[in-house]
Every structure is written in structure tokens, then in C-alpha cells.
Design a protein around this motif. Sequence first.
Motif, PDB file in Angstrom:
ATOM      1  N   HIS A 227       0.919  -1.185   0.048  1.00 37.42           N
ATOM      2  CA  HIS A 227      -0.040  -0.196  -0.022  1.00 37.42           C
ATOM      3  C   HIS A 227       0.752   1.291  -0.109  1.00 37.42           C
ATOM      4  O   HIS A 227       1.180   1.725   1.234  1.00 37.42           O
ATOM      5  N   PRO A 228       1.526   1.616  -1.166  1.00 37.54           N
ATOM      6  CA  PRO A 228       2.269   2.494  -1.380  1.00 37.54           C
ATOM      7  C   PRO A 228       2.074   4.019  -0.737  1.00 37.54           C
ATOM      8  O   PRO A 228       2.924   4.844  -0.543  1.00 37.54           O
ATOM      9  N   TRP A 229       0.644   4.288  -0.483  1.00 41.01           N
ATOM     10  CA  TRP A 229       0.207   5.322   0.013  1.00 41.01           C
ATOM     11  C   TRP A 229       0.580   5.518   1.674  1.00 41.01           C
ATOM     12  O   TRP A 229       0.587   6.725   2.005  1.00 41.01           O
ATOM     13  N   PHE A 230       1.055   4.544   2.223  1.00 40.16           N
ATOM     14  CA  PHE A 230       1.183   4.456   3.543  1.00 40.16           C
ATOM     15  C   PHE A 230       2.623   4.534   4.077  1.00 40.16           C
ATOM     16  O   PHE A 230       3.626   3.727   3.300  1.00 40.16           O
ATOM     17  N   ARG A 231       2.952   5.415   4.826  1.00 44.13           N
ATOM     18  CA  ARG A 231       4.563   5.449   5.666  1.00 44.13           C
ATOM     19  C   ARG A 231       4.432   5.422   6.744  1.00 44.13           C
ATOM     20  O   ARG A 231       3.558   5.781   7.342  1.00 44.13           O
ATOM     21  N   VAL A 232       5.479   4.781   7.448  1.00 42.83           N
ATOM     22  CA  VAL A 232       5.826   4.900   8.918  1.00 42.83           C
ATOM     23  C   VAL A 232       7.121   5.280   9.440  1.00 42.83           C
ATOM     24  O   VAL A 232       8.090   4.654   8.591  1.00 42.83           O
ATOM     25  N   GLN A 233       7.292   5.704  10.474  1.00 41.96           N
ATOM     26  CA  GLN A 233       8.335   6.061  11.142  1.00 41.96           C
ATOM     27  C   GLN A 233       8.378   6.055  12.498  1.00 41.96           C
ATOM     28  O   GLN A 233       7.628   6.507  13.170  1.00 41.96           O
ATOM     29  N   ARG A 234       9.219   5.263  13.042  1.00 40.81           N
ATOM     30  CA  ARG A 234       9.427   5.207  14.500  1.00 40.81           C
ATOM     31  C   ARG A 234      10.461   6.038  14.984  1.00 40.81           C
ATOM     32  O   ARG A 234      11.731   6.182  14.458  1.00 40.81           O
ATOM     33  N   LEU A 235      10.039   7.073  15.947  1.00 32.79           N
ATOM     34  CA  LEU A 235      10.922   7.889  16.764  1.00 32.79           C
ATOM     35  C   LEU A 235      11.614   7.572  17.633  1.00 32.79           C
ATOM     36  O   LEU A 235      11.091   6.716  18.340  1.00 32.79           O
ATOM     37  N   ARG A 236      12.662   7.850  18.120  1.00 36.02           N
ATOM     38  CA  ARG A 236      13.594   7.834  19.440  1.00 36.02           C
ATOM     39  C   ARG A 236      13.077   8.706  20.498  1.00 36.02           C
ATOM     40  O   ARG A 236      13.231   9.935  20.737  1.00 36.02           O
TER      41      ARG A 236
END
Length: 267
Positions: A227-236
Motif C-alpha cells: 500500500h504505497p500511500w502509507f508510510r511509517v517512521q518510529r521515533l527515538r
Amino acid sequence: MTSAAANPSIAFDKAGHGEPALLMLPGWCGPRTMFDGLRARTARHRTTLAIDWRGHGETPSGAGDFGTAELVADAVDVIERAGITRVVPLAAAHAGWVAIELRRRLGPERVPAIVLLDWMVLGTPPGFGDALAGLRDPDRWQQVRDSLVALWTEGVDNPDVLGYVDVMAGYDAAMWARAGREIAAEFAAHHTPLAALEPLGCPTLHLYAQPADEDFLAAQRDYAVTHPWFRVQRLRARSHFPSLEAPDAVAAAIDAFLREVDGSGSR
């Protein structure tokens, strides 16, 4: 979702210039102060709005009950009052349901993307439904609220986070019950946030710090592949409130995302 009248008394801050604007939406039982540090950073590059929901922060409750439909109406009214044409909702936790409805209602031309902050995008964990029911129980709501406070503050020493959670804990039984009712209804209707987003295909970034579970991150990354419309990033960060704990990282991630999606980042 049914239509609802907006509350003209909604308090909001506006800073910066340029579109798409950011519309910062706090979660239930939390005022807009959770975005104070972040707003100062994002306003360097674009118009930034942060609102207080009915009965939260500087906004009075008004007459009668209210729910998600009224929050959506209030958000649309603030967008119009601020003279904003294109807006990207930045939604904390379950305010994500409002963000999704804004995209559905206003369309991709006016809502080109969504940023979700620390949400259960894959669905609710075990026991969460019982907790929501407990918030609506006059005999259990305080116990459930205290359990949530303990979860949000475990291992956290950031004074801004601890102070904000203390403010959240001060909301009354009626507001916590309302939160439990509305959150439960949205999950019952849509099952998961990602399922609600799929028909819209809206470019969406999920920023979060906790849980630090590698499986949770891997599942989101796997979803993003198909699902290329979705992005995720985990932060510190150690808390569920990265806008308070790591505003620089959150601001940088948002700017990079919007430059990619819209070509309208830092100028």
C-alpha cells in the motif's frame, strides 16, 4: 457519520504562512498544548493551526452531548474561519478518525495527506475494548483512567510529558466516558484505521515512538510495501507523546513527508 453543527467558540492558534497548512488535532481528554513546541517548529515552513476540542483547554463544552461528528464539524469550521484552502490534518491518537473523515468529506484537493501521531493503526490490542467499556462505567472509570496514566508515564521522566498526562487525568467522568464511547464506535464501524484509509488511498504518515515492539514496526512496513500511500517512521522517544518529547524529530519527519507528497516543504 451524521452531520452536526459546528461550535463557533472553538479556540485555536494560527501561526506561519504557506499551504498545505497543518491542522493539529489533539486526542480525547487532551488540550492543544501538546503541540506547543511542535507548532513553533512547523510554523517556520507553513501555516499551522492547533485547536482545542469542545470542553477541552480554552474551548467551552457548550450545550448538550457531542461526539466525533461534532469534532469533524468543528475542524471544518476552523479551517474555513482560518481561510485555509489546503490542509493536512496532524492527528494525535484517536483524533485520527477525525482526520480520516476530513479527507473523505473535503476530498484530495483540499486534504492532500494525513499525518497520524502514535495510533493503533493496525487495530486495537487485547483488552482495549474492555478498557473502553470501563471508561463508560461509573464504578470503573477512575481505575481505567489511572491504568492509562500509569501506562503513559512508565519509564518516562520528561517533565512536559508528565505535566501533560497530569492535565489529561484531570478531565471528568463525563469526558472520559464520551471518549470511550466514541473511540469504541469508530473501531466497531471501521475495524482498523488502515481499513478505513484504504478506499481513500490518501498519502498517510504514521509517526510513533511506542511501543518499541519490532513486530509492530515490521507489520506496518510490510503493509506499506503493498500500500504505497502509507508510510511509517518510529521515533527515538520513550513516551506515547513524541510531539512533546521529540518535537524536532517530529517536525523534520513531517516536513520531509510533505516535500515528498506535495513538493511544498521548506522554502
